[in-house]
Design a protein around this motif. Structure first.
Motif, PDB file in Angstrom:
ATOM      1  N   THR A  97     -25.494 -21.467  70.087  1.00 22.97           N
ATOM      2  CA  THR A  97     -24.082 -21.188  69.807  1.00 22.97           C
ATOM      3  C   THR A  97     -23.750 -21.447  68.346  1.00 22.97           C
ATOM      4  O   THR A  97     -22.735 -20.978  67.842  1.00 22.97           O
ATOM      5  N   ARG A  98     -24.621 -22.209  67.686  1.00 22.70           N
ATOM      6  CA  ARG A  98     -24.440 -22.522  66.262  1.00 22.70           C
ATOM      7  C   ARG A  98     -25.781 -22.314  65.565  1.00 22.70           C
ATOM      8  O   ARG A  98     -26.839 -22.530  66.166  1.00 22.70           O
ATOM      9  N   ASP A 156     -24.442 -31.265  70.395  1.00 17.33           N
ATOM     10  CA  ASP A 156     -25.287 -30.202  70.933  1.00 17.33           C
ATOM     11  C   ASP A 156     -26.771 -30.493  70.757  1.00 17.33           C
ATOM     12  O   ASP A 156     -27.172 -31.091  69.752  1.00 17.33           O
ATOM     13  N   ASP A 178     -17.917 -23.033  59.007  1.00 22.19           N
ATOM     14  CA  ASP A 178     -18.127 -22.840  60.438  1.00 22.19           C
ATOM     15  C   ASP A 178     -19.557 -22.377  60.679  1.00 22.19           C
ATOM     16  O   ASP A 178     -19.974 -21.331  60.181  1.00 22.19           O
ATOM     17  N   ASP A 179     -20.336 -23.171  61.433  1.00 22.18           N
ATOM     18  CA  ASP A 179     -21.721 -22.777  61.700  1.00 22.18           C
ATOM     19  C   ASP A 179     -21.885 -22.101  63.052  1.00 22.18           C
ATOM     20  O   ASP A 179     -22.999 -21.865  63.493  1.00 22.18           O
ATOM     21  N   ARG A 180     -20.766 -21.772  63.705  1.00 21.30           N
ATOM     22  CA  ARG A 180     -20.874 -21.028  64.956  1.00 21.30           C
ATOM     23  C   ARG A 180     -21.374 -19.612  64.680  1.00 21.30           C
ATOM     24  O   ARG A 180     -21.088 -19.034  63.634  1.00 21.30           O
TER      25      ARG A 180
END
Length: 329
Positions: free
Chosen positions: A48-49, A145, A287-289
């Protein structure tokens, strides 16, 4: 998911023929291979990231000051120091180290960075640090995570952990098709080190055995099997060195002599070999998503046309769940 950027684009470059070119004739084999790698990894692991981690200094002074031979054989040339911003190595004062990189790969790194920027895929580096240190820091700081590190560099096996989150290394040294997912159990089984501290034990073993590919001499007479046996028997490098200094301990005489003679090297190796977990990382995005859509659709479309990478970008778009991208390759 933390990608060892340089490791992966080097592998892409050598895995694919340079006859893969843009419409104007420039090689784009590394670009296409790297984008395809990300697409495959996202499809396979469903992160997700994701962050592509960068070498802002491939031969940091804090390492070469301690062990000048560190990666010295990879230096392509030594040029006069021309400004305060130049990266200095450890060969001599007033010189700057330039990593030996194929001429046709260097411009492709800029192309890759442009694609990542337009796609909205996060990158991160740290001034004066290698990508390994960025990976070590981001993995160490993660408390939510599970983490998967992707690299062809065995040095990163030291980051495997179960606490506070699972940290695994997807080792792609033999290619993505033969990638191995390595955690503490797998590292312990493969390298015969203690499971309860497999990552650190692997790093300590590598200090003892040395690593010619990184210019690390190791302790004379101690190879991988002996190193693993000693670390397993005594529990840690600290305990092993303490035992070597004790004439009544069970450290074999030959190893004892070598360890005592290598005290200075082993002290330096702790800093040189261990990845940092406190690097001052610089993120290109907040944002690393994984991006739900390209950050710069127009810019990405221009790159597709300019570089002829439509098929690879289309595979990336499919992996990320974007609307279809035209394959103008």
């Amino acid at each position: 998911m933390l990608l060892d950027g340089a490791s992966l684009w080097f592998r892409s470059f050598f895995a694919l023929p340079e006859k893969m070119t843009s419409p104007d004739g420039r090689p784009v084999n590394a670009v296409r291979g790297f984008i395809d790698t990300i697409a495959s990894l996202v499809t396979r692991e469903q992160p997700t990231r994701l962050v592509v981690c960068l070498d802002l200094d491939w031969r940091p002074a804090f390492r070469t000051d301690l062990i000048p031979s560190y990666k010295a054989h990879r230096v392509a040339q030594e040029a006069p120091h021309t400004g305060d911003s130049a990266d200095t190595g450890g060969i001599a004062d007033g010189e700057v180290d330039v990593e030996e990189v194929p001429d046709t790969l260097t411009p492709q790194v800029d192309m890759i960075m442009a694609v990542l920027r337009c796609a909205g895929i996060a990158t991160s580096g740290a001034v004066g640090c290698e990508a390994d240190d960025v990976i070590g820091t981001l993995a160490y700081d993660e408390a939510t995570d599970p983490v998967v590190v992707v690299s062809g560099d065995r040095d990163l096996l030291q980051v495997v952990s179960d606490d506070p989150v699972p940290v695994r290394v997807l080792y792609v040294g033999r290619g993505l098709a033969k990638a191995e997912m390595m955690g503490p159990v797998e590292v312990a089984e493969k390298y015969a080190v203690p499971t309860e501290r497999a990552g650190m034990a692997y790093a300590e073993m590598s200090m003892l055995r040395g690593d010619p590919s990184d210019g690390l001499p190791g302790v004379p007479g101690i190879g991988e099997k002996t190193a693993a046996k000693l670390i397993s028997e005594f529990g840690s490098l600290d305990a092993l060195e303490a035992a070597a200094a004790d004439s009544g301990s069970s450290v074999p005489a030959r190893s004892r002599k070598s360890l005592i003679a290598s005290t200075e090297y082993l002290t330096a190796a702790r800093t040189v070999v261990l990845v940092r977990t406190d690097a001052d990382t610089i993120d290109s995005t907040d944002d690393d998503r994984l991006p739900a859509e390209p950050a710069d659709p127009g810019g990405l479309a221009d790159l597709v046309d300019e570089l002829g990478i439509g098929a690879s970008v289309a595979r990336l778009a499919k992996a990320l769940g974007w609307p279809a991208v035209a394959e103008a390759s």
